[in-house]
Design a protein around this motif. Structure first.
Motif, short mmCIF file in Angstrom:
data_model
loop_
_atom_site.label_atom_id
_atom_site.label_comp_id
_atom_site.label_asym_id
_atom_site.label_seq_id
_atom_site.Cartn_x
_atom_site.Cartn_y
_atom_site.Cartn_z
N LYS A 133 -49.46 41.08 129.58
CA LYS A 133 -50.49 41.61 128.96
C LYS A 133 -50.40 42.94 128.44
O LYS A 133 -51.10 43.38 127.25
N GLU A 134 -49.49 43.92 128.82
CA GLU A 134 -49.37 45.04 128.32
C GLU A 134 -48.32 45.01 127.06
O GLU A 134 -47.88 46.28 126.36
N HIS A 135 -47.81 44.19 126.46
CA HIS A 135 -46.62 43.90 125.80
C HIS A 135 -47.18 43.28 124.25
O HIS A 135 -48.07 42.50 124.44
N GLU A 136 -46.44 43.37 123.37
CA GLU A 136 -46.93 42.68 122.11
C GLU A 136 -45.62 42.15 121.28
O GLU A 136 -44.32 42.88 121.64
N ALA A 137 -45.68 41.51 120.60
CA ALA A 137 -44.36 40.68 119.76
C ALA A 137 -43.45 40.39 120.51
O ALA A 137 -42.15 40.44 120.13
N LEU A 138 -43.53 39.67 121.54
CA LEU A 138 -42.52 39.03 122.43
C LEU A 138 -42.14 38.04 122.00
O LEU A 138 -42.82 37.09 121.16
N ASN B 93 -50.31 38.68 122.30
CA ASN B 93 -50.42 39.82 121.31
C ASN B 93 -49.43 39.52 120.42
O ASN B 93 -48.27 40.17 120.60
N ALA B 94 -49.74 38.80 119.32
CA ALA B 94 -48.78 38.55 118.02
C ALA B 94 -47.21 38.10 118.74
O ALA B 94 -46.28 38.87 118.16
N PRO B 95 -47.09 37.10 119.50
CA PRO B 95 -45.85 36.76 119.81
C PRO B 95 -45.03 36.03 118.73
O PRO B 95 -45.62 35.46 117.93
N ILE B 96 -43.76 35.72 119.00
CA ILE B 96 -42.96 35.11 118.29
C ILE B 96 -42.35 34.00 119.06
O ILE B 96 -41.52 34.07 119.78
N ILE B 97 -42.74 32.76 118.73
CA ILE B 97 -42.60 31.74 119.57
C ILE B 97 -41.61 30.51 119.09
O ILE B 97 -41.83 29.87 117.97
N THR B 98 -40.61 30.01 119.90
CA THR B 98 -39.85 28.85 119.49
C THR B 98 -39.92 27.89 120.44
O THR B 98 -39.98 28.34 121.65
N PHE C 171 -34.48 36.12 123.78
CA PHE C 171 -35.79 36.13 124.35
C PHE C 171 -36.42 37.00 125.18
O PHE C 171 -35.58 37.31 126.23
N ASP C 172 -37.57 37.40 125.03
CA ASP C 172 -38.08 38.01 126.22
C ASP C 172 -38.60 37.23 127.40
O ASP C 172 -38.76 37.73 128.34
N ILE C 173 -39.09 35.98 126.92
CA ILE C 173 -39.72 35.08 127.97
C ILE C 173 -39.00 33.64 127.39
O ILE C 173 -39.03 33.16 126.39
N ILE C 174 -38.48 32.97 128.52
CA ILE C 174 -38.29 31.46 128.45
C ILE C 174 -39.15 30.85 129.51
O ILE C 174 -39.22 31.27 130.72
N THR D 44 -50.75 27.56 123.25
CA THR D 44 -51.85 28.53 123.98
C THR D 44 -51.33 29.89 124.15
O THR D 44 -51.98 30.85 124.02
N LEU D 45 -49.95 30.17 124.22
CA LEU D 45 -49.30 31.53 124.33
C LEU D 45 -49.83 32.33 122.98
O LEU D 45 -50.04 33.40 122.89
N ASN D 46 -49.60 31.40 122.05
CA ASN D 46 -49.68 31.94 120.56
C ASN D 46 -51.05 32.48 120.27
O ASN D 46 -51.22 33.47 119.61
N LYS D 47 -51.97 31.75 120.98
CA LYS D 47 -53.52 32.19 120.75
C LYS D 47 -53.90 33.24 121.91
O LYS D 47 -54.81 34.01 121.42
N GLU D 48 -53.24 33.43 122.68
CA GLU D 48 -53.74 34.29 123.87
C GLU D 48 -52.76 35.40 124.16
O GLU D 48 -53.29 36.60 124.48
#
Length: 281
Positions: free
Chosen positions: A110-115, A136-141, A181-184, A130-134
């Protein structure tokens, strides 16, 4: 036929297959889908005469429910995390446990953006959308091996105005991602063949086995492969999240520790089952 009379008929026809509470849920969802009436309206308009077309549609739903087809497939839609999703037999029906995984990811980021986020085995696209909507400006593959699943996921992204890059890949073979990636995150197949007897007929006979089952002798095949991939594709301090087999929580945790992951946390779902795990490099 009046609405209240059809409801009585509907309940009677399904009473030998489903509990009453579930039958009521089926009925209210069907009426909302076909007539856009909320449950309270069903009670206030019980004497309404059903048109021939609506009656035909209701009987089709009833007949498919008798065959133990999931209501979500019959209606072609479901809700996940408050968002509407198209579903059909190319994708698993999103579950409440996966919503819990989403909540955990959001709490941790929650403290991060553009992950940069990678979702593996996306199915309906419920996790990345859902992650895209919830977030803060993620970049998702998001990746999946199934063309049919990817088609549904793309439709759901459009439906929810979500920006996702979808790729067709066999994750057991893939190793050509262009950036880190920051998250998998992944909810891969994890039900062992020996557990089939625990699966309800509406799932076993309708949902895609490709997305459900693994061989008994190598039940962590996808987790091991994704963990190896994560070691190469995660950024420093990147996070790996899995939805897991409730019976293999400790084995999955041990596997991740043995592969060099830190802070490997096993978490239970709302039913008290080991259902999700988090780790970082």
């Amino acid at each position: 036929m009046k609405l209240k009379d059809f409801r009585t008929y509907f309940n009677t026809e399904l009473s030998n297959k489903y509990p009453k509470k579930e039958i009521d849920t089926f009925f209210f969802r069907t009426i909302e889908h076909l007539l856009d009436w909320q449950p309270v309206t069903v009670f206030t308009k019980g004497d309404s005469i059903l048109t021939d077309n609506i009656l035909t549609d209701l009987k089709e739903v009833l007949n498919r429910l008798k065959k133990e087809e999931p209501i979500q497939y019959i209606l072609g839609e479901t809700e996940f995390y408050g968002y509407p999703f198209i579903v059909n037999k190319n994708v698993l029906i999103p579950r409440p446990e996966t919503e819990e995984l989403i909540t955990w990811i959001l709490e941790e980021t929650k403290e991060h953006e553009a992950l940069h986020v990678l979702d593996i085995g996306t199915g309906s696209g419920c996790i990345p959308i859902t992650l895209n909507k919830e977030m803060n400006a993620p970049i998702i593959t998001a990746v999946d091996i199934s063309e049919g699943a990817l088609l549904v996921a793309k439709q759901n992204a459009d439906k929810n105005n979500a920006t996702i890059t979808f790729l067709k890949k066999d994750i057991l073979q893939a190793n050509d991602f262009k950036h880190k990636f920051d998250i998998i995150v992944s909810n891969p197949p994890y039900v062992r063949e020996l557990e089939k007897e625990e699966i309800k007929n509406n799932v076993l006979n309708n949902e895609p086995h490709l997305a459900l089952f693994v061989e008994d002798n190598n039940p962590l095949i996808f987790y091991k492969r994704i963990a190896d991939l994560a070691k190469e594709q995660l950024k420093v301090n990147g996070l790996l999240f899995f939805e897991i087999n409730q019976y293999l929580g400790e084995e999955t945790q041990e596997m991740l520790v043995n592969k060099g992951f830190k802070n490997v946390i096993l978490k239970t779902d709302l039913f008290g089952n080991h259902r999700m795990i988090k780790a970082n490099l």
